[in-house]
Design a protein around this motif. Structure first.
Motif, short mmCIF file in Angstrom:
data_model
loop_
_atom_site.label_atom_id
_atom_site.label_comp_id
_atom_site.label_asym_id
_atom_site.label_seq_id
_atom_site.Cartn_x
_atom_site.Cartn_y
_atom_site.Cartn_z
N TYR A 1 -3.15 -6.69 -9.19
CA TYR A 1 -1.58 -7.01 -8.95
C TYR A 1 -1.15 -5.93 -8.06
N GLU A 2 -1.88 -4.87 -7.91
CA GLU A 2 -1.51 -3.73 -6.94
C GLU A 2 -1.03 -4.08 -5.63
N GLY A 3 0.38 -3.87 -5.23
CA GLY A 3 0.85 -4.27 -3.92
C GLY A 3 1.27 -5.60 -3.94
N THR A 4 1.47 -6.36 -4.80
CA THR A 4 1.92 -7.68 -5.15
C THR A 4 3.38 -7.92 -5.63
N VAL A 5 3.91 -8.96 -4.96
CA VAL A 5 5.11 -9.50 -5.61
C VAL A 5 5.05 -9.45 -7.21
N ALA A 6 4.10 -9.93 -7.75
CA ALA A 6 3.82 -10.03 -9.14
C ALA A 6 3.79 -8.61 -9.77
N GLY A 7 3.37 -7.81 -9.04
CA GLY A 7 3.23 -6.23 -9.52
C GLY A 7 4.73 -5.64 -9.72
N PHE A 8 5.30 -5.85 -8.62
CA PHE A 8 6.94 -5.36 -8.47
C PHE A 8 7.68 -6.12 -9.55
N ASN A 9 7.53 -7.57 -9.60
CA ASN A 9 8.25 -8.31 -10.55
C ASN A 9 7.97 -7.87 -12.04
N ASP A 10 6.85 -7.56 -12.22
CA ASP A 10 6.24 -7.19 -13.74
C ASP A 10 6.56 -5.79 -14.04
N ASP A 11 6.75 -5.10 -13.16
CA ASP A 11 6.97 -3.61 -13.62
C ASP A 11 8.14 -3.36 -14.36
N PRO A 12 7.98 -2.48 -15.39
CA PRO A 12 9.09 -2.38 -16.52
C PRO A 12 10.31 -1.88 -15.91
N ALA A 13 10.31 -1.18 -14.79
CA ALA A 13 11.37 -0.69 -14.32
C ALA A 13 12.26 -1.75 -13.45
N THR A 14 11.55 -2.68 -13.21
CA THR A 14 12.13 -3.66 -12.13
C THR A 14 13.31 -4.62 -12.89
N THR A 15 14.47 -4.93 -12.49
CA THR A 15 15.36 -5.85 -13.18
C THR A 15 15.51 -7.13 -12.23
#
Length: 130
Positions: A99-113
């Motif tokens: 998931y590195e560099g993907t939309v899913a990686g950003f979406n699922d990052d604990p810091a993402t709201t």
């Protein structure tokens, strides 16, 4: 267009809610929940699928294979624009492993709201250089 699909994806998140960890809340492991795929809170990618197909699982529709391929191409175009916008705005790759560099990686990052996801989708919809 990718811009229109991103705008509709934002509407889906605002209407149905945002989710981290899968395409939609309530998705059974390795399976599909017909109702949840069409109505439950969604991740950024799930919002694009629901916006274009009415569900997060296009295989559940009565659409032809050709129509599902058109939907997939639309989601790919919009998600690539979103991925590049996230990368340009944050200056780093999100996620780990596959998931590195993907939309899913950003979406699922604990810091993402939810607000972060909507902001990136708005930027992607309006930034034609992405």
């Amino acid at each position: 267009t990718p811009e229109e699909l991103l705008g509709k994806g934002i509407e889906v998140i605002e209407r149905d809610g945002w989710y981290q960890g899968d395409l939609y809340e309530g998705r059974p492991p390795g399976g599909v929940s017909v109702v949840a795929a069409a109505t439950a809170p969604v991740c950024a990618m799930g919002s694009l699928w629901r916006a274009v197909a009415g569900t997060c699982d296009a295989e559940m529709t009565e659409a032809t294979q050709g129509q599902r391929q058109v939907w997939a191409a639309s989601v790919t175009d919009a998600s690539e624009r979103l991925r590049l916008t996230i990368l340009n705005a944050t200056g780093r790759l999100w996620g780990e492993g596959a998931y590195e560099g993907t939309v899913a990686g950003f979406n699922d990052d604990p810091a993402t709201t939810k607000e972060d996801v909507i902001l990136m989708m708005k930027r992607a919809a309006h930034d034609h250089s992405a």
